[in-house]
Write a protein that holds these residues in place. Structure first.
Motif, PDB file in Angstrom:
ATOM      1  N   PRO A   5       0.823  -1.210   0.000  1.00 58.81           N
ATOM      2  CA  PRO A   5       0.000   0.000   0.000  1.00 58.81           C
ATOM      3  C   PRO A   5       0.856   1.258   0.000  1.00 58.81           C
ATOM      4  O   PRO A   5       1.852   1.332   0.708  1.00 58.81           O
ATOM      5  N   ASN A   6       0.476   2.202  -0.802  1.00 53.17           N
ATOM      6  CA  ASN A   6       1.114   3.522  -0.799  1.00 53.17           C
ATOM      7  C   ASN A   6       2.572   3.515  -1.219  1.00 53.17           C
ATOM      8  O   ASN A   6       3.323   4.423  -0.883  1.00 53.17           O
ATOM      9  N   VAL A   7       2.985   2.497  -1.928  1.00 58.01           N
ATOM     10  CA  VAL A   7       4.350   2.450  -2.466  1.00 58.01           C
ATOM     11  C   VAL A   7       4.285   2.532  -3.986  1.00 58.01           C
ATOM     12  O   VAL A   7       3.446   1.883  -4.610  1.00 58.01           O
ATOM     13  N   GLU A   8       5.160   3.350  -4.554  1.00 56.54           N
ATOM     14  CA  GLU A   8       5.264   3.423  -6.020  1.00 56.54           C
ATOM     15  C   GLU A   8       6.718   3.213  -6.403  1.00 56.54           C
ATOM     16  O   GLU A   8       7.627   3.602  -5.663  1.00 56.54           O
ATOM     17  N   LEU A   9       6.927   2.604  -7.570  1.00 52.69           N
ATOM     18  CA  LEU A   9       8.283   2.308  -8.042  1.00 52.69           C
ATOM     19  C   LEU A   9       8.443   2.781  -9.474  1.00 52.69           C
ATOM     20  O   LEU A   9       7.484   2.744 -10.254  1.00 52.69           O
ATOM     21  N   LYS A  10       9.656   3.210  -9.824  1.00 50.71           N
ATOM     22  CA  LYS A  10       9.944   3.508 -11.220  1.00 50.71           C
ATOM     23  C   LYS A  10      11.430   3.311 -11.464  1.00 50.71           C
ATOM     24  O   LYS A  10      12.228   3.299 -10.511  1.00 50.71           O
ATOM     25  N   ILE A  11      11.784   3.138 -12.746  1.00 47.82           N
ATOM     26  CA  ILE A  11      13.201   2.986 -13.107  1.00 47.82           C
ATOM     27  C   ILE A  11      13.628   4.247 -13.860  1.00 47.82           C
ATOM     28  O   ILE A  11      12.982   4.650 -14.829  1.00 47.82           O
ATOM     29  N   VAL A  52      18.975  -1.692 -11.743  1.00 45.53           N
ATOM     30  CA  VAL A  52      18.108  -2.801 -12.142  1.00 45.53           C
ATOM     31  C   VAL A  52      18.009  -2.840 -13.664  1.00 45.53           C
ATOM     32  O   VAL A  52      18.366  -1.882 -14.346  1.00 45.53           O
ATOM     33  N   GLU A  53      17.496  -3.958 -14.160  1.00 49.61           N
ATOM     34  CA  GLU A  53      17.277  -4.097 -15.601  1.00 49.61           C
ATOM     35  C   GLU A  53      15.986  -4.868 -15.806  1.00 49.61           C
ATOM     36  O   GLU A  53      15.802  -5.955 -15.241  1.00 49.61           O
ATOM     37  N   ARG A  54      15.093  -4.302 -16.601  1.00 53.55           N
ATOM     38  CA  ARG A  54      13.852  -5.022 -16.903  1.00 53.55           C
ATOM     39  C   ARG A  54      14.133  -6.014 -18.021  1.00 53.55           C
ATOM     40  O   ARG A  54      14.612  -5.633 -19.094  1.00 53.55           O
ATOM     41  N   VAL A  55      13.858  -7.290 -17.745  1.00 44.80           N
ATOM     42  CA  VAL A  55      14.048  -8.345 -18.739  1.00 44.80           C
ATOM     43  C   VAL A  55      12.718  -9.060 -18.871  1.00 44.80           C
ATOM     44  O   VAL A  55      12.344  -9.869 -18.012  1.00 44.80           O
TER      45      VAL A  55
END
Lengths: 447, 85
Positions: A292-298, A335-338
């Motif tokens: 809850p209430n957490v957002e993530l971005k790269i 990080v790396e999105r694969v």
């Protein structure tokens, strides 16, 4: 919050075991009485900024709960020498530094006459490790630090092994979870893998928390018999990236044990939990975070996070975190999105710069760890007056491995699978890897 | 054995090991050998040699940069001998 909670033990579960430390056991009642006595003796600390240089858990728990009850602001110091502590005292303006002797010198009889627990909210500050200079001080309220912790009746009879020091974010989480649930904490007196493996079995540990490095050491050097006889319901990993081979090995040795990776930090608190036995985390967390209430971005290969509940108030003496970059915080983790997965690529600070060409230790360690005869590996930067930095590797040999054969195999693997500047130029065979006090592999540059 | 000879032995040994690690086992390394690309070492190899020699001798004469020209391994030995005092 924790002060009030522990004081309830005096009228409630006072005889329940709260802490197993070495050969000693402490009940909730004993810890609560000690906290009351401290609250009485330390009443001058009400509302004050105080350094807490206490490591023994039977002294730490009463101390921080007493300080919370006094509305004091506790700075958790960790393992530092007296000179460093004196510097921090000056830097952060502490009224006093508390040590184990201050707890031990307080007789339990002083509990009567303790001031009532105030409504003032106690603050707690985690000091980040930092590689150079003054550590950063992440200010929290105990209530926000404990926000991810849930009371659950099912946890009352569990035994939580905490292999983190309590001054670290991960350590506070295990301590709070056990405290809130009236469950027992099992704290190993030293982080020695063989002893911990034995303790898991002998102390009936049901939930064990530690770094991937620690559990890898336990698998390598701990008695497999002790592990196989454990009643472990859950292993919680944190503090470092969790590699797939470790998840696979833990699954093989302990097939009935749930594996949980918690990702968080002193600054952001808990950001998410991964339980699918795969390394990294699902890419869908970027669009729809499960917490809850957490957002993530790269951003530029680095993970950024925003958390409205679990995050720190701000760094001590600086703006509130919600007032900077709209609350977004750069985690320092690359990080790396694969595909549908986001994989860890290492800490930005761990990056090795070989004549301008960047190398992350993680992928190099993966290649070397797969070489037959290699039990464990640490890749780090070695200072070079010619090219700035070179890639170096410390290798722990598997039992029975022949050094010359392993060195030759490492050279072949490096040539086949790594670009030239990523190949380790300095390879040392060591008895054990260098680790931080938090039992994380150290990857700072070495000269 | 005079100190310079000991240093010469270490320098030749480390360079030879570095060449062998690259699969160059038939290069004869001597004090007259050139230190340019004809020897078969690139910049990363030399960086490795310098780190290894610091471990062996305790000195790194390249820390403050290089103020003289190096043509042969004998020049390199002289540099290390001067740095080692």
């Amino acid at each position: 919050m924790i002060g009030k909670h522990l004081s309830q033990a005096l009228d409630g579960p006072r005889d329940r075991i709260a802490l197993v430390y070495g050969e000693k056991k402490f009940s909730f009642g004993e810890l609560a009485e000690r906290a009351e006595a401290l609250r009485n003796r330390w009443r001058e600390l009400a509302g004050r900024r105080v350094g807490v240089a206490i490591h023994r858990p039977d002294a730490f728990i009463p101390a921080v709960t007493a300080l919370d009850g006094l509305g004091a602001h506790a700075f958790l110091v960790g393992q530092r020498n007296d000179t460093e502590i004196d510097e921090l005292k000056g830097d952060f303006g502490w009224y006093r530094v508390l040590r184990e002797a201050d707890v031990d010198a307080t007789p339990l009889g002083e509990a009567s006459g303790a001031p009532p627990i105030g409504e003032t909210v106690g603050m707690v500050t985690l000091l980040t490790s930092g590689t150079t200079g003054k550590p950063k001080a992440a200010n929290h309220y105990w209530s926000s630090l404990g926000a991810p912790v849930r009371y659950d009746d099912r946890f009352r009879d569990k035994r939580w092994l905490c292999a983190y020091s309590f001054h670290l974010y991960a350590g506070t989480q295990v301590f709070l979870q056990a405290l809130i649930s009236w469950a027992a904490l099992v704290v190993p007196p030293e982080l020695e893998p063989r002893r911990i493996a034995r303790l898991l079995h002998e102390a009936g540990v049901t939930h064990a928390s530690g770094t991937p490095t620690l559990f890898r050491q336990i698998l390598l050097f701990g008695a497999k018999d002790d592990l196989a006889r454990c009643s472990l319901e859950q292993i919680t990993l944190g503090g470092e990236a969790v590699p797939q081979p470790l998840l696979d090995e833990l699954t093989r040795v302990l097939p009935q044990t749930r594996l949980v990776h918690i990702y968080g930090s002193s600054e952001m608190g808990r950001l998410f939990v991964v339980t699918d036995r795969q390394e990294g985390f699902p890419a869908r967390f970027l669009e729809d975070s499960p917490e809850p209430n957490v957002e993530l971005k790269i951003v530029d290969g680095e993970l950024w996070a925003r958390s409205r509940v679990n995050a720190m108030i701000g760094y001590d003496g600086q703006k509130n975190v919600s007032d900077v970059d709209e609350g977004w915080f750069a985690t320092g983790d690359l990080v790396e999105r694969v595909g549908e997965r986001v994989l860890w690529r290492g800490r930005r600070s761990d990056m090795i710069n070989v004549g301008g060409r960047k190398v992350m230790p993680g992928p190099v360690e993966r290649v070397l760890r797969a070489v037959p005869g290699v039990a464990d590996v640490r890749v780090y930067a070695k200072r070079s007056s010619i090219v700035g930095q070179l890639v170096a590797a410390d290798i722990v040999l598997a039992k029975g491995a022949v050094e010359a054969d392993v060195r030759a195999a490492i050279a072949r693997a490096a040539e086949t699978e790594l670009v030239e500047h990523a190949r380790p130029r300095i390879v040392n065979i060591v008895g054990e890897l260098r680790r931080s006090e938090a039992f994380k592999v150290l990857r700072r540059e070495e000269s | 054995m005079p100190a310079t000879d000991q240093i010469a032995q270490k320098v030749i040994a480390v360079i030879t090991e570095t060449l062998h690690a690259k699969g160059k086992t038939d290069t004869d390394v001597s004090l007259d050998s050139p230190v340019d690309r004809r020897l078969g070492l690139d910049s990363l190899d030399w960086a490795t040699v310098v780190v290894r020699l610091e471990e062996e001798t305790g000195v790194d004469p390249f820390q403050e940069g290089l103020s003289r020209e190096l043509n042969t391994i004998a020049d390199l030995v002289e540099l290390y001998a001067a740095a080692a005092g």
